[in-house]
Design an enzyme around this catalytic site. Structure first.
Site, PDB file in Angstrom:
ATOM      1  N   CYS A   1       0.818  -1.224   0.000  1.00  0.00           N
ATOM      2  CA  CYS A   1       0.000   0.000   0.000  1.00  0.00           C
ATOM      3  C   CYS A   1       0.845   1.265   0.000  1.00  0.00           C
ATOM      4  O   CYS A   1       0.320   2.363  -0.166  1.00  0.00           O
ATOM      5  CB  CYS A   1      -0.950   0.002   1.192  1.00  0.00           C
ATOM      6  SG  CYS A   1      -2.040  -1.421   1.210  1.00  0.00           S
TER       7      CYS A   1
ATOM      8  N   HIS B   1      -2.966   7.067   3.278  1.00  0.00           N
ATOM      9  CA  HIS B   1      -3.493   5.832   2.708  1.00  0.00           C
ATOM     10  C   HIS B   1      -4.822   5.501   3.389  1.00  0.00           C
ATOM     11  O   HIS B   1      -4.944   5.575   4.611  1.00  0.00           O
ATOM     12  CB  HIS B   1      -2.486   4.698   2.927  1.00  0.00           C
ATOM     13  CG  HIS B   1      -3.047   3.353   2.622  1.00  0.00           C
ATOM     14  ND1 HIS B   1      -3.707   3.080   1.437  1.00  0.00           N
ATOM     15  CD2 HIS B   1      -3.072   2.201   3.349  1.00  0.00           C
ATOM     16  CE1 HIS B   1      -4.108   1.820   1.454  1.00  0.00           C
ATOM     17  NE2 HIS B   1      -3.739   1.268   2.600  1.00  0.00           N
TER      18      HIS B   1
ATOM     19  N   ASN C   1     -10.326   0.150   0.756  1.00  0.00           N
ATOM     20  CA  ASN C   1      -8.864   0.202   0.700  1.00  0.00           C
ATOM     21  C   ASN C   1      -8.411  -0.212  -0.699  1.00  0.00           C
ATOM     22  O   ASN C   1      -8.459  -1.387  -1.051  1.00  0.00           O
ATOM     23  CB  ASN C   1      -8.294  -0.745   1.763  1.00  0.00           C
ATOM     24  CG  ASN C   1      -6.778  -0.752   1.783  1.00  0.00           C
ATOM     25  OD1 ASN C   1      -6.128  -0.245   0.863  1.00  0.00           O
ATOM     26  ND2 ASN C   1      -6.215  -1.336   2.823  1.00  0.00           N
TER      27      ASN C   1
HETATM   28  N1  ACO Z   1     -18.206  -8.725  10.175  1.00  0.00           N
HETATM   29  C1  ACO Z   1     -18.570  -9.100  11.390  1.00  0.00           C
HETATM   30  N2  ACO Z   1     -17.710  -9.488  12.327  1.00  0.00           N
HETATM   31  C2  ACO Z   1     -16.404  -9.484  12.009  1.00  0.00           C
HETATM   32  C3  ACO Z   1     -15.955  -9.090  10.737  1.00  0.00           C
HETATM   33  C4  ACO Z   1     -16.908  -8.709   9.801  1.00  0.00           C
HETATM   34  N3  ACO Z   1     -16.568  -8.310   8.564  1.00  0.00           N
HETATM   35  N4  ACO Z   1     -14.601  -9.187  10.718  1.00  0.00           N
HETATM   36  C5  ACO Z   1     -14.218  -9.623  11.926  1.00  0.00           C
HETATM   37  N5  ACO Z   1     -15.321  -9.802  12.706  1.00  0.00           N
HETATM   38  C6  ACO Z   1     -15.379 -10.287  14.074  1.00  0.00           C
HETATM   39  C7  ACO Z   1     -14.184 -11.092  14.450  1.00  0.00           C
HETATM   40  O1  ACO Z   1     -14.356 -12.447  14.042  1.00  0.00           O
HETATM   41  C8  ACO Z   1     -14.178 -10.952  15.944  1.00  0.00           C
HETATM   42  O2  ACO Z   1     -15.129 -11.842  16.483  1.00  0.00           O
HETATM   43  P1  ACO Z   1     -14.744 -12.721  17.765  1.00  0.00           P
HETATM   44  O3  ACO Z   1     -14.443 -11.727  18.838  1.00  0.00           O
HETATM   45  O4  ACO Z   1     -15.990 -13.508  17.973  1.00  0.00           O
HETATM   46  O5  ACO Z   1     -13.556 -13.521  17.345  1.00  0.00           O
HETATM   47  C9  ACO Z   1     -14.700  -9.540  16.161  1.00  0.00           C
HETATM   48  O6  ACO Z   1     -15.357  -9.164  14.948  1.00  0.00           O
HETATM   49  C10 ACO Z   1     -13.621  -8.540  16.458  1.00  0.00           C
HETATM   50  O7  ACO Z   1     -12.573  -8.748  15.527  1.00  0.00           O
HETATM   51  P2  ACO Z   1     -11.323  -7.835  15.513  1.00  0.00           P
HETATM   52  O8  ACO Z   1     -10.383  -8.309  14.447  1.00  0.00           O
HETATM   53  O9  ACO Z   1     -10.789  -7.669  16.908  1.00  0.00           O
HETATM   54  O10 ACO Z   1     -11.986  -6.477  15.058  1.00  0.00           O
HETATM   55  P3  ACO Z   1     -11.341  -5.066  15.024  1.00  0.00           P
HETATM   56  O11 ACO Z   1     -12.126  -4.104  15.781  1.00  0.00           O
HETATM   57  O12 ACO Z   1      -9.852  -5.117  15.251  1.00  0.00           O
HETATM   58  O13 ACO Z   1     -11.517  -4.684  13.492  1.00  0.00           O
HETATM   59  C11 ACO Z   1     -10.293  -4.582  11.464  1.00  0.00           C
HETATM   60  C12 ACO Z   1     -10.933  -5.487  12.484  1.00  0.00           C
HETATM   61  C13 ACO Z   1     -11.337  -3.688  10.840  1.00  0.00           C
HETATM   62  C14 ACO Z   1      -9.625  -5.397  10.375  1.00  0.00           C
HETATM   63  C15 ACO Z   1      -9.239  -3.722  12.208  1.00  0.00           C
HETATM   64  O14 ACO Z   1      -8.379  -4.533  12.965  1.00  0.00           O
HETATM   65  C16 ACO Z   1      -8.438  -2.902  11.283  1.00  0.00           C
HETATM   66  O15 ACO Z   1      -8.924  -2.029  10.612  1.00  0.00           O
HETATM   67  N6  ACO Z   1      -7.133  -3.125  11.235  1.00  0.00           N
HETATM   68  C17 ACO Z   1      -6.297  -2.438  10.328  1.00  0.00           C
HETATM   69  C18 ACO Z   1      -6.089  -3.343   9.183  1.00  0.00           C
HETATM   70  C19 ACO Z   1      -6.248  -2.681   7.873  1.00  0.00           C
HETATM   71  O16 ACO Z   1      -6.665  -1.565   7.726  1.00  0.00           O
HETATM   72  N7  ACO Z   1      -5.878  -3.445   6.885  1.00  0.00           N
HETATM   73  C20 ACO Z   1      -6.049  -3.034   5.567  1.00  0.00           C
HETATM   74  C21 ACO Z   1      -5.015  -3.651   4.749  1.00  0.00           C
HETATM   75  S1  ACO Z   1      -3.520  -3.188   5.248  1.00  0.00           S
HETATM   76  C22 ACO Z   1      -3.058  -1.858   4.511  1.00  0.00           C
HETATM   77  O17 ACO Z   1      -3.769  -1.262   3.762  1.00  0.00           O
HETATM   78  C23 ACO Z   1      -1.765  -1.410   4.837  1.00  0.00           C
END
Ligand code: ACO
Length: 330
Positions: free
Chosen positions: A112, A251, A281
């Site tokens: 990215c 980003h 993204n």
């Molecule tokens: N819908 C519903 N529930 C979901 C989903 C979804 N799409 N995705 C995950 N969950 C659930 C998980 O299974 C988990 O359930 P559990 O507690 O029963 O196991 C719960 O939601 C919480 O999951 P977390 O991963 O802790 O959720 P979090 O609040 O951290 O959000 C997310 C996840 C959005 C991916 C966040 O961590 C994030 O934004 N991280 C940054 C990653 C990113 O932006 N990556 C993009 C690519 S990287 C880049 O561009 C550089």
């Protein structure tokens, strides 16, 4: 000293839309979960017959037209992507021929952060007088690498491309640049199979190793730490401070990352560009897409200071400070 300045900008989004309601039909998720955790409402998907180079060509055509340069004036094409059409030939080569260019063309791969690295490459080439006019593209079709049965990743990504034409100038233009890589974080965000380490085999395909694997929480922590650090370093290299920034163009990975970064840097929310709701993204495309959005709605004025900031797999990060020198959008 020859400086580099952005003289043209353009972008392209594929037609196909994928809304949160569409995703509710594919995986166990909800519009409410996606919106509150990421800020994404919909994203675009490349058509079945559209590859990354097709997105790149469309964005580049718009940027070249906006710059008003002739194809033969372009001395170099640098294309940032992590979803190339093929292992080889490069996506830059396919884009070059699609645009009818004759110049050298090269891919830059920093996930990215690819657009930031590509812009640095263009700037250094112009400043060293080895090129006068460089086409810089960020293009990705990462949805091709996403597992649409994995709700943790399939809600995040969209496809698109953005491009700028950068040209030698008597005044900057591109100012301070900061880049970084930490390969010890390679496992945080990866597509394990499909390269020389793990060539695709039926077994690996069955395990889904050719899809995006991400430790979301680690990426989040990394992003909110590194964006303020790299922005401050690039501003210092430009002789500027955070208060001088007209627009922070980060980003676009997650709205909560943008909000946290705005707070940590002390930049008012309304100065932080956000397009994530409509595109998700888009990886290497996200910064030039956000920049083109600012430009097209008429929010860029000559003299504005832009902080373009990327982060991504590698781990990689980087910031480029730009003093906007162009007039209003076409
Ligand atoms: N819908 C519903 N529930 C979901 C989903 C979804 N799409 N995705 C995950 N969950 C659930 C998980 O299974 C988990 O359930 P559990 O507690 O029963 O196991 C719960 O939601 C919480 O999951 P977390 O991963 O802790 O959720 P979090 O609040 O951290 O959000 C997310 C996840 C959005 C991916 C966040 O961590 C994030 O934004 N991280 C940054 C990653 C990113 O932006 N990556 C993009 C690519 S990287 C880049 O561009 C550089």
């Amino acid at each position: 000293m020859s400086y580099a300045a952005i003289i043209g900008i353009g972008s392209y989004l594929p037609e196909r839309r994928l809304t949160n309601a569409d995703l509710e039909r594919l995986v166990d998720t909800s519009d409410e979960w996606i919106l509150t955790r990421t800020g994404i409402a919909e994203r675009r998907l490349a058509g079945e017959d559209e590859a990354t180079s097709d997105l790149a060509i469309a964005a580049a055509r718009a940027a070249i037209a906006d710059a008003g340069v002739a194809p033969e004036d372009i001395d170099l094409l640098v294309l940032g992507t992590s979803s190339p059409d093929h292992v080889f030939p490069s996506t830059a080569a396919l884009t070059q021929t699609g645009l009818g260019l004759r110049c050298p063309a090269v891919d830059v791969m920093a996930a990215c952060t690819s657009f930031i690295y590509a812009l640095q490459h263009a700037t250094a080439t112009i400043e060293s007088r080895r090129a006068r006019t460089v086409l810089v593209i960020g293009a990705d079709a990462l949805t091709r690498h996403v597992d649409f049965t994995d709700r943790r990743t399939c809600v995040l990504f969209g496809d698109g491309a953005g491009a700028v034409v950068v040209q030698a100038s008597d005044e900057p233009g591109v100012m301070g640049i900061d880049l970084g890589t930490d390969g010890s974080g390679a496992d945080v965000l990866t597509i394990p199979a499909g390269g020389s380490a793990l060539p695709c085999t039926p077994d690996r395909l069955a395990q889904g190793l050719h899809h995006v694997r991400m430790n979301g929480a680690e990426v989040f922590k990394f992003a909110v730490r590194v964006i303020p650090e790299t922005t401050r370093r690039a501003l210092a290299a430009s002789g500027l401070g955070v208060d001088d920034v007209t627009w922070l163009v980060p980003h676009q990975a997650n709205q909560r990352i943008l909000d946290t970064v705005a707070e940590r840097l002390g930049v008012p929310r309304e100065r932080v560009v956000s397009t994530i709701a409509n595109v998700g993204n888009t990886s290497a495309a996200s910064i030039p897409l956000a920049l083109d959005d600012l430009y097209t709605v008429g929010n860029l004025r000559p003299g504005d200071v832009l902080a373009l900031v990327g982060f991504g797999a590698g781990l990689t990060w980087g910031a480029v400070i730009v003093r906007w020198t162009k007039g209003p959008a076409r």
